[in-house]
Design an enzyme around this catalytic site. Structure first.
Site: not given
Length: 518
Positions: A409-411, A416
């Site tokens: 999650y959060e990318g 990234h």
């Protein structure tokens, strides 16, 4: 089972002496230690004891509303009454006006004590920042005080069944409705999408106001209650059945003409949402650190007590006297110490405010390294305990289950890596990172930093020459991590005299850095 013990000494050591928060004019180590001590005692006494039963009981969906596990609402009420939600909110909106470094202390401790509960409460600081930056004066006055008081908790509503990381595919639609807006559509994977801890919930919803790709996305504030006091048209259709974080309700939400208000400019929703997402990514890095630290605490205590096998002299020894077990323990400790240093470096640079390009580079690297450190630490901890590590009794299997999502999650971590290779490597962010590493090498006199920088420069040169970034993204990420590990390893080595167990720090750094050829 070993009760949770907050690694407060390690946190304060890292912030003050490794990330060098002491160079900031507003850093007060005594105040940080005092407040950190209060929160650590609260987390150890009231939050952590709910972690295991919460995992076993899970959340329930009853008549369209979510019920949290037993004791969660009472613990949250105590958390709010003590003023912890207001820690970094501005004083003019009933907050305490403290910086992000204080939040770094409490967030890691909270995640180590009870990641599930931290997930439900952890988006409030990012929501406050978003409203502060993009909201009108009226929106600030209306929404920030209840967030600071704990009356309201926040969610971040991005993901849809057909739109995971590709937000250009968002189909949730917002339409003008008199002086306001109404939202129709579906969102999935919404942490804390509903709960019975806070009186109110403020959903920050990314919705489409035109068909112009990502430029057609706008950000909306969608409270759980309408302006007339009735419940808003936001329905929980299911709670996701997850591998871990069973006490954190990950909800699928349906918006059926839900009343909402635009925040920021129409068509600029993605930029506004990233204010909240970037805070969340820094927070996720600390979640990974918290799991690595917890794994070390449990595994080292077990290995120091468990008698198994004999030493060279034929006498019985504890597990931690065996070389391979000692190697694993030191690696787990190194993962936590260096991961924390990397995350704290990013926080300190954010607070300084004079190196935004460097912060832009550090944030995805910290998110990736720290989340993988949490998973690796939990995995090694299970191995140290052997068969008992595989049982629920010592709870490292829960640590692994809870930590696993952080790399997604959060990318997702691969996203990234791609951002580093495509958008950041060749620009000002990549140049800022190289300058930082060179400065660290010069100040520390540590040749490991320059040695790690050589392959990083070579891969960056390939990217600048036009090599397909998708081929080099993973290599460039790992090279970037190696440089940061070398930099933070050098800082930790020079700061060991400030730690209450310098031998332990030196051993952990040596064990971990060897894996990165530094």
């Amino acid at each position: 089972m070993k009760p949770f013990q907050a690694p407060l000494d390690d946190i304060l050591f890292s912030l003050t002496h490794v990330a060098r928060a002491a160079e900031l004019p507003d850093w007060d180590p005594e105040l940080a230690g005092e407040l950190g001590g209060y929160f650590a005692a609260f987390a150890e006494g009231e939050i952590a004891p709910l972690d295991e039963p919460g995992d076993q009981q899970g959340c329930r969906l009853e008549d369209g509303r979510v019920s949290m596990p037993d004791g969660f609402a009472e613990a949250y009420n105590a958390y709010a009454e003590q003023g912890w939600p207001s820690l970094t909110a501005p004083e003019e909106f009933d907050g305490q006006g403290m910086g992000a470094l204080m939040l770094a202390i409490t967030s890691e401790i909270f995640s180590g004590a009870n990641h599930s509960m931290q997930m439900v409460t952890g988006l409030v600081p990012g929501a406050i920042r978003t409203v502060l930056r993009f909201g009108t004066d009226a929106q600030k006055a209306r929404h920030i005080p209840p967030l600071a008081s704990g009356e309201t908790l926040a969610t971040m509503c991005l993901t849809e069944p057909g739109a995971g990381s590709d937000l250009s595919r968002v189909r949730c639609k917002a339409e003008r409705n008199g002086d306001g807006w109404s939202i129709n559509g579906e969102k999935i994977f919404i942490s804390g999408g509903d709960q019975d801890m806070s009186d109110r919930i403020l959903h920050l919803v990314l919705a489409r106001t035109s068909d112009n790709g990502v430029k057609g996305l706008s950000l909306f504030l969608c409270p759980c209650t309408r302006s007339d006091g009735a419940r808003n048209a936001v329905t929980v259709t299911r709670i996701e059945e997850k591998m871990g974080l069973h006490a954190s309700p990950t909800c699928q939400l349906a918006f059926d003409g839900a009343e909402a208000e635009l925040i920021g400019q129409e068509g600029k929703g993605l930029a506004a949402m990233f204010t909240m997402m970037n805070h969340a990514r820094a927070d996720v890095a600390l979640q990974g650190v918290a799991h690595a630290a917890r794994a070390y605490d449990v595994a080292s205590a077990y290995a120091a007590d468990r008698v198994q096998g004999r030493g060279a002299d034929g006498q019985e020894v504890t597990l931690d006297q065996h070389a391979d077990v000692r190697r694993m323990l030191d690696e787990i400790d190194g993962l936590a110490l260096i991961g924390r240093a990397i995350a704290h470096l990013a926080f300190v640079m954010m607070e300084r405010g004079d190196a935004p390009d460097l912060v832009e580079f550090l944030t995805p690297v910290a998110k990736v390294y720290c989340t993988e450190a949490g998973m690796r630490g939990a995995d090694l901890g299970i191995q140290v305990l052997g068969g008992y590590g595989y049982l629920r009794e010592y709870r490292l299997e829960q640590t692994y289950r809870d930590a696993r999502i952080t790399a997604i999650y959060e990318g997702a971590n691969g996203i990234h890596a791609r951002v580093l290779a495509t958008r950041l490597a060749g620009g000002a962010a990549g140049a800022a990172f190289e300058s930082f590493a060179l400065q660290e090498a010069e100040q520390s006199g540590n040749g490991d930093v320059l040695q790690a920088l050589e392959p990083w420069r070579a891969i960056r040169a390939e990217l600048l020459e036009g090599t397909d970034p998708s081929i080099l993204a993973d290599r460039f990420l790992k090279a970037s991590i190696a440089v940061l590990v070398a930099c933070m390893g050098a800082r930790l080595s020079s700061a060991t005299r400030h730690h209450n167990d310098p031998e332990r720090v030196a051993r952990a750094v040596a064990a971990h850095c060897s894996g990165y050829h530094c």
